[in-house]
Design an enzyme around this catalytic site. Sequence first.
Site, PDB file in Angstrom:
ATOM      1  N   VAL A 185       7.284   2.809  -4.181  1.00 37.62           N
ATOM      2  CA  VAL A 185       6.320   2.929  -5.277  1.00 37.62           C
ATOM      3  C   VAL A 185       6.550   1.783  -6.256  1.00 37.62           C
ATOM      4  O   VAL A 185       7.655   1.609  -6.770  1.00 37.62           O
ATOM      5  CB  VAL A 185       6.503   4.275  -6.016  1.00 37.62           C
ATOM      6  CG1 VAL A 185       5.562   4.369  -7.209  1.00 37.62           C
ATOM      7  CG2 VAL A 185       6.288   5.436  -5.065  1.00 37.62           C
ATOM      8  N   ILE A 186       5.530   0.989  -6.506  1.00 36.61           N
ATOM      9  CA  ILE A 186       5.611  -0.053  -7.526  1.00 36.61           C
ATOM     10  C   ILE A 186       5.609   0.642  -8.883  1.00 36.61           C
ATOM     11  O   ILE A 186       4.692   1.413  -9.186  1.00 36.61           O
ATOM     12  CB  ILE A 186       4.421  -1.031  -7.402  1.00 36.61           C
ATOM     13  CG1 ILE A 186       4.518  -1.787  -6.070  1.00 36.61           C
ATOM     14  CG2 ILE A 186       4.379  -1.992  -8.590  1.00 36.61           C
ATOM     15  CD1 ILE A 186       3.273  -2.587  -5.717  1.00 36.61           C
TER      16      ILE A 186
ATOM     17  N   TYR B 156     -19.115 -10.476   1.020  1.00 31.72           N
ATOM     18  CA  TYR B 156     -19.171  -9.085   0.568  1.00 31.72           C
ATOM     19  C   TYR B 156     -20.538  -8.539   0.960  1.00 31.72           C
ATOM     20  O   TYR B 156     -21.566  -9.078   0.555  1.00 31.72           O
ATOM     21  CB  TYR B 156     -18.974  -9.059  -0.945  1.00 31.72           C
ATOM     22  CG  TYR B 156     -18.728  -7.697  -1.532  1.00 31.72           C
ATOM     23  CD1 TYR B 156     -17.439  -7.203  -1.650  1.00 31.72           C
ATOM     24  CD2 TYR B 156     -19.776  -6.904  -1.984  1.00 31.72           C
ATOM     25  CE1 TYR B 156     -17.195  -5.952  -2.208  1.00 31.72           C
ATOM     26  CE2 TYR B 156     -19.544  -5.648  -2.534  1.00 31.72           C
ATOM     27  CZ  TYR B 156     -18.247  -5.190  -2.642  1.00 31.72           C
ATOM     28  OH  TYR B 156     -18.004  -3.960  -3.195  1.00 31.72           O
TER      29      TYR B 156
ATOM     30  N   GLU C  20       0.803  -1.224   0.000  1.00 32.81           N
ATOM     31  CA  GLU C  20       0.000   0.000   0.000  1.00 32.81           C
ATOM     32  C   GLU C  20       0.841   1.283   0.000  1.00 32.81           C
ATOM     33  O   GLU C  20       0.483   2.288   0.623  1.00 32.81           O
ATOM     34  CB  GLU C  20      -0.982  -0.009   1.195  1.00 32.81           C
ATOM     35  CG  GLU C  20      -1.885  -1.249   1.183  1.00 32.81           C
ATOM     36  CD  GLU C  20      -3.100  -1.161   2.100  1.00 32.81           C
ATOM     37  OE1 GLU C  20      -3.291  -0.113   2.744  1.00 32.81           O
ATOM     38  OE2 GLU C  20      -3.861  -2.149   2.157  1.00 32.81           O
ATOM     39  N   GLY C  21       1.978   1.216  -0.693  1.00 32.47           N
ATOM     40  CA  GLY C  21       2.778   2.425  -0.855  1.00 32.47           C
ATOM     41  C   GLY C  21       3.586   2.847   0.353  1.00 32.47           C
ATOM     42  O   GLY C  21       4.181   3.925   0.343  1.00 32.47           O
ATOM     43  N   VAL C  22       3.660   2.025   1.388  1.00 36.59           N
ATOM     44  CA  VAL C  22       4.394   2.472   2.581  1.00 36.59           C
ATOM     45  C   VAL C  22       5.874   2.123   2.538  1.00 36.59           C
ATOM     46  O   VAL C  22       6.653   2.654   3.331  1.00 36.59           O
ATOM     47  CB  VAL C  22       3.770   1.953   3.901  1.00 36.59           C
ATOM     48  CG1 VAL C  22       2.303   2.346   3.992  1.00 36.59           C
ATOM     49  CG2 VAL C  22       3.957   0.455   4.073  1.00 36.59           C
ATOM     50  N   PHE C  23       6.275   1.229   1.628  1.00 33.90           N
ATOM     51  CA  PHE C  23       7.707   0.911   1.489  1.00 33.90           C
ATOM     52  C   PHE C  23       8.324   1.663   0.309  1.00 33.90           C
ATOM     53  O   PHE C  23       9.521   1.896   0.259  1.00 33.90           O
ATOM     54  CB  PHE C  23       7.925  -0.581   1.254  1.00 33.90           C
ATOM     55  CG  PHE C  23       7.404  -1.486   2.341  1.00 33.90           C
ATOM     56  CD1 PHE C  23       7.328  -1.055   3.659  1.00 33.90           C
ATOM     57  CD2 PHE C  23       7.000  -2.782   2.036  1.00 33.90           C
ATOM     58  CE1 PHE C  23       6.857  -1.897   4.659  1.00 33.90           C
ATOM     59  CE2 PHE C  23       6.535  -3.626   3.027  1.00 33.90           C
ATOM     60  CZ  PHE C  23       6.456  -3.190   4.333  1.00 33.90           C
TER      61      PHE C  23
END
Lengths: 536, 536
Positions: free
Chosen positions: B272-273, B455, B267-270
């Site tokens: 950027v893919i 769901y 989720e972007g915390v390490f």
Amino acid sequence: MTEHTEVLDMRWDGWGDPAKATEKLPGGVSLLLTAVLGHRPRRTARIRPADVELTTPELPADDVRALAAAVGAEYVRTDHDARVLHAGGKSTPDLVRRRAREQAAPGAVVLPGSEAGVAAVLRIAAEKGLAVVPFGGGTAVTGGLEPDAGDHRQVISLDLRRLAGLERLDDVSGEATFWAGTRAPAAEAALAERGFELGHFPQSFEFASLGGFAAMRSSGQNSAGHGRFDAMVTGLRVVTPTGTLDLGRAPGSAAGPDLVRAFLGSEGVFGVITQVRVRVHETPAERLRDAFTFPDFRSGADALRRVTQAGTGPTVIRLSDEAETAVSLAQVGSIGKALGKGCTAIVLHEGPADLARARRDATAAVLTAAGGKPASGKLAESWDHGRFGAPYLRDTLLEHGVFAETLETATTWSNLHVLRTAVTEALTQGLGAAGARHRILCHVSHVYPTGASLYFTVVAGLAGDMAAAWEPVKARVNDAIVTAGGTISHHHGVGTDHAPWLEREIGEHGLRVLRAIKRELDPAGVMNPGTLLPRA
Amino acid sequence: MTEHTEVLDMRWDGWGDPAKATEKLPGGVSLLLTAVLGHRPRRTARIRPADVELTTPELPADDVRALAAAVGAEYVRTDHDARVLHAGGKSTPDLVRRRAREQAAPGAVVLPGSEAGVAAVLRIAAEKGLAVVPFGGGTAVTGGLEPDAGDHRQVISLDLRRLAGLERLDDVSGEATFWAGTRAPAAEAALAERGFELGHFPQSFEFASLGGFAAMRSSGQNSAGHGRFDAMVTGLRVVTPTGTLDLGRAPGSAAGPDLVRAFLGSEGVFGVITQVRVRVHETPAERLRDAFTFPDFRSGADALRRVTQAGTGPTVIRLSDEAETAVSLAQVGSIGKALGKGCTAIVLHEGPADLARARRDATAAVLTAAGGKPASGKLAESWDHGRFGAPYLRDTLLEHGVFAETLETATTWSNLHVLRTAVTEALTQGLGAAGARHRILCHVSHVYPTGASLYFTVVAGLAGDMAAAWEPVKARVNDAIVTAGGTISHHHGVGTDHAPWLEREIGEHGLRVLRAIKRELDPAGVMNPGTLLPRA
């Protein structure tokens, strides 16, 4: 929990069950070896465990007392036999080393009987500066069981055999929770009583533990159908020197990165896997074995690719190259007819009877359209019957002074032949430089939609110290693998043998991620030094 | 690379394509709402982006200059519209907040056009203490796009739309390499030209990016057949503030833990893919849609379990509960006949014509044996036709003052009904406490051999500040999920909304592992503060 406290259940200087060991080479193999190596193999000498002189000291008494207080005095073994039997794994160089007079061994073997016992041992080890080598079935083949103390004063072997048995079966969800020291045959037996199967059958099946499968990211012969062990694992409990993790809450979670995957393949360097939860399935009602022949390896591999990408669902699908096909046929007694007869693929379909037959028909249609011809079912039966036999044959070869070893890698389908050529050339050049006549066999052992593994068997007339002679050959192969885009291991793992090549596969920052996890969970650095993470 | 530089392509205060937005409630839905809520829905007010007063300052000029030097001045946007359009995701509370006069937004929107540009932006951000929120398709629904500066003085949105397009297709191995900003429809279009399909169709399909799918561990409607996005990813490139990782060397590697999995769900915390390599398959020749009805949810769920565990191979298989079945039938115009008519399952089989038909027959046999009755194919066609329509309906409901939101979880088959009851009770009690009349719909959206996802769709007559009224209801649901053994998210991810519950799912040491990776790769802590990892 089911305790297995006997220590001597494998050959100490060979593979597996002593009762199944055969000292005589099969006639066909003997003939072939004579042709390949240029001489008739002769029996060589072995030594007894009692003859070994240990070069590493026994664990000091105060360390033994501290560990005994945690797990019970009878479960801290410092006797010669226990130490010798935990001195290494089962690669061919390991077995060659088992024939030397002087050997290194752990200072003690500790056998905790509970997860709390494992946690206590790791805390004591971290406090006292004792390196810990987790020991499951003892079948490692990449050096991960080396009694390497790293920067610490002593090393202990942490044997998980008492942490064994089926803890829980959820027969609705098809999930079984096992203690990590459970051996694969015991796991299958416990499941079979309830009508289930795990279906993980690596070559090491007879002795390997479920914790070992998880720690090493094992693949089995039935992985085409049931997935790698990675894919079977739905949860893990892991005890580290700083605390315990209980991972794998639900199938298909998106709650952050899947931390189970941080421990699958961790090879004991972060902590000890104590419990493994796995997906299981109903015992298949039907089991259909078939064989196909292809004109050559390239057309056969292409046919396997088409089957896998179409998803027709074979449980087993494997392809031997021309050389291996010839040897396999030699073992079923038809060597004369077989040599130079192309490549054999073995296919197995399982499941409820209707589905198994539908899958078999679908696979057969793809293989036939791709140039395969149905071959004698005997070939498939023979493979099935002898599927755990190869390591026994390796023992017999070694006793006749013939070096036999296996190595493996994987890559994408488009790169498969490039990689096979690179590995074959590296072996040929390396063994040539060593002056060794040899034969190289290869098969596709595992298939994926995007690629496949290549499994090589090398039989070589290495002279002198065979382990020392093999080392530069293996280094040359590893260089070739990483250069040609293969993975340094498809299922044997990294261990100490492949650790120097890991950075070329995962990069500097990949290693940094692994080291960061290790620092967090094992700040004293006592877990399995030298394994997986190359020395700085 | 294919650049998509237009910024305005979704409704700013709703879902998706403005051209597809409908202001009128479908007749059946309007009738149903009147029955459920006790009043006829009425149109409510929206505001324009220009009317928003931003409560957070524009990025200072020297920061803008530094970023402009890295990516080009035209790609550092500080204009009001760009900032407002990057102010959050697409959860219903997000959309409610888009109706407020005062809103927070990032100080600037940065659009790098290359991987080197991304690396430069992250270096500058770490040096200057700017928090970075990666922005793919902008479809996040768990708060991961909140403009949260954490301990830093400002936050920038890093929009990946310029890093888009198909980089490489290996048509033998069935592997495609895409830049991470590629939107899903563009990816499918590029593959379709070459006869391939990715086959990942989440509800967010029309706008979501491939990098976002990877960062969030997305699941799609066809995941039963093609696997979750996790399972499709064979490689990733990730740029972090300290360096770049290139992961995923070969299918079926055992070279240590699978580090790709450390970044799927990160989720972007390490970092950027930037690039995603995925397994693709040939465009299916056949597509067979069917529907079955079951007397109740329990028997239907059991039938889905049997299909999944037998492995008959449906591409889509989903089951609506009684309430959702009634609403779905209402939408196809047969509300009168439908209410109280049990549960509908939708099944889709794909593949080469022969295989698709064989799979369909096998699935039908299992479903029928488990008590299912074939239903009108119109139901399946209607679902297929409207599969991306629900968020548009949500917009229309919101414009009529009706709160509609979805939430999801997963668990083992044996725990499925326990979890469903727990979530339903939490919703009922929470909405009851808020004095809101409501209707709760539920379906099994994704199946696995060991379990399934649930769901939930909630339609409620929340009064006043709907986002504030929903917050305690959602907290009660999250508590119920973790207490009842579910995962805090099956596919929406953790974001900021679920972060406070993550420790109860992965434990203290699970969090410590994630924080250790973050410290190593993002020592300044600039990557997406507040997302995934709860504040200490």
